[in-house]
Scaffold this active site. Structure first.
Site, short mmCIF file in Angstrom:
data_model
loop_
_atom_site.label_atom_id
_atom_site.label_comp_id
_atom_site.label_asym_id
_atom_site.label_seq_id
_atom_site.Cartn_x
_atom_site.Cartn_y
_atom_site.Cartn_z
N CYS A 23 32.81 42.35 51.39
CA CYS A 23 31.93 41.22 51.06
C CYS A 23 30.73 41.19 52.00
CB CYS A 23 32.70 39.91 51.14
SG CYS A 23 31.67 38.47 50.73
N ASP B 20 36.45 29.56 29.78
CA ASP B 20 35.67 29.29 30.98
C ASP B 20 34.61 28.21 30.77
OD1 ASP B 20 35.05 29.66 33.66
OD2 ASP B 20 33.49 31.13 33.21
N ARG C 200 41.35 19.13 35.75
CA ARG C 200 41.36 20.56 36.04
C ARG C 200 42.66 21.02 36.69
NH1 ARG C 200 37.29 24.10 36.10
NH2 ARG C 200 35.85 22.39 35.68
N CYS D 206 27.54 39.60 41.75
CA CYS D 206 27.91 40.57 42.78
C CYS D 206 29.28 41.13 42.42
CB CYS D 206 27.96 39.89 44.15
SG CYS D 206 28.47 40.97 45.51
N ASP D 207 29.39 42.44 42.36
CA ASP D 207 30.63 43.09 41.94
C ASP D 207 31.39 43.75 43.09
OD1 ASP D 207 30.50 42.50 39.21
OD2 ASP D 207 29.18 44.20 38.81
N CYS E 218 38.73 44.23 49.39
CA CYS E 218 37.86 43.25 48.76
C CYS E 218 37.28 42.28 49.78
CB CYS E 218 38.59 42.50 47.64
SG CYS E 218 40.06 41.58 48.19
N CYS F 83 28.98 33.01 48.57
CA CYS F 83 29.22 34.08 47.59
C CYS F 83 27.94 34.40 46.82
CB CYS F 83 30.32 33.65 46.63
SG CYS F 83 30.64 34.81 45.29
N LEU G 154 38.98 36.55 30.62
CA LEU G 154 40.13 35.73 30.28
C LEU G 154 39.77 34.67 29.25
CD1 LEU G 154 41.66 35.07 33.83
CD2 LEU G 154 42.40 36.77 32.15
N CYS H 122 49.03 42.74 46.21
CA CYS H 122 47.93 43.28 47.01
C CYS H 122 48.44 44.04 48.24
CB CYS H 122 46.99 42.17 47.46
SG CYS H 122 46.00 41.46 46.15
#
Length: 371
Positions: free
Chosen positions: A197, A133, A58, A240-241, A193, A213, A168, A187
């Site tokens: 949360c 993915d 990976r 969760c968006d 962001c 998360c 992606l 950013c």
């Protein structure tokens, strides 16, 4: 020939619905193995043991495929037409992450990637492999290297054109292709962001602890939702968006495009009462072709029951009680918690009978109030 090939590939990608296109060298991110190993050492991957098991591959495209020389990274805009956070105030409606309201994005993208990769193979005579993915390939940092955008403080790729809403896909190839300029992180001082949360899942900017998360807990996590995260879940029943939806760059995500990924109407604002009555066949029918189908009816009902427990709607108690004898312990346990939240007296009345027949220690703990 190479420049003309890139131009042809870019044009074909656009025709297929990809709105972002870039190329990076397969060795463009030598920093990834160290970052990945640090995250794994911290345990931030949670139950996703495959991340540790495939860490050697990976960490670099060439670790997975030594012949790889270049990677083409593509993005498809799936920006929603309405603010997904508006649903969080509708306690009797289940909130499904925007990406899962359509059919499985793996299926949407993979066929298009194969077509584009086939064109590359024919024109170059080189080998190709496609990824969406489903393999040990770190698409997000490669997308940054390929100039599609940058990994924001929420670790998701942010694009100047499409905000945080990009699917992606990647094509690895043995061809040496001219690379795109990498994107600079943009950013600035913004922390929206991180601040939004509901479970404080970011130990620091650009770092994510998946164990905290809600996207991970409602999708990847197989056991009971940890108690500290249940009330913060609210009515989020899949994904969760929050961190994506508040990104200021999203103001550009509504750019008109020929191919728009619209959510299925029945998944835009489903009623919790209807979802709680699904059996396995109904679940499979409702979520046919959806990524939600992969988690199975048990984990899905676990999520729905947590949302029901958070709803404050006592009229849902009979539906909750109907799940107290569900075959799956994760459902029974969530039902016990939801009943205690909605009607403590009723839960107390049923407690001894439930404990007398219950054999699963997790469910016993739910009834005993040991969570």
């Amino acid at each position: 020939m190479t420049d003309s090939l890139i131009a042809e590939l870019r044009d074909r990608a656009a025709a297929l619905g990809f709105e972002a296109f870039g190329v990076a060298a397969a060795t463009a991110r030598p920093d990834l193995p160290e970052k990945l190993n640090q995250a794994i050492a911290q345990g931030w991957h949670g139950d996703m043991t495959w991340m540790a098991e495939t860490a050697d591959r990976r960490g670099s495209p060439t670790g997975m495929w030594p012949e790889a020389r270049s990677v083409i990274v593509l993005g498809m805009n799936y920006g929603p037409e309405t603010d997904p956070l508006a649903l969080l105030g509708e306690k009797l409606v289940g909130s499904i992450s925007v990406y899962a309201r359509n059919r499985d994005y793996h299926e949407i993208i993979k066929g298009k990637l194969k077509e584009l990769a086939g064109l590359l193979a024919r024109r170059s005579g080189e080998a190709v492999k496609v990824f969406v993915d489903t393999a040990p390939l770190m698409e997000k940092p490669l997308a940054e290297a390929a100039g599609l955008g940058w990994q924001g403080k929420h670790t998701v790729v942010v694009s100047r054109e499409f905000g945080s809403w990009l699917f992606l896909g990647a094509i690895l190839t043995s061809a040496e292709l001219p690379v795109s300029a990498p994107h600079v992180e943009s950013c600035g001082s913004c922390t929206r962001c991180l601040d939004v949360c509901p479970t404080a899942a970011f130990p620091a900017p650009f770092q994510l602890d998946a164990r905290r998360c809600l996207a991970y807990l409602t999708v990847e996590h197989k056991g009971p939702i940890p108690l500290e995260f249940r009330r913060p879940m609210g009515n989020r029943i899949y994904g969760c968006d929050d961190c994506l939806a508040v990104c200021p760059w999203n103001k550009f995500a509504s750019v008109s495009r020929e191919i728009r990924l619209r959510g299925r109407p029945e998944l835009e604002r489903p009623l919790l009462a209807d979802l709680l009555q699904l059996d396995d066949a109904g679940f499979r029918k409702l979520f046919a072709g959806s990524p939600i189908k992969r988690i199975g009816v048990g984990r899905f009902l676990r999520n729905v029951l947590i949302a029901v427990g958070n709803s404050g709607e006592k009229a849902l108690v009979p539906l909750v009680e109907s799940r107290l004898e569900d075959p799956e312990p994760v459902v029974r346990g969530a039902a016990a918690w939801a009943l205690r939240e909605l009607d403590p007296e009723r839960a107390k009345a049923l407690r001894d009978k439930a404990l007398a027949r219950e054999t699963d220690p997790e469910v016993v703990a739910e009834w005993s109030g040991d969570r």
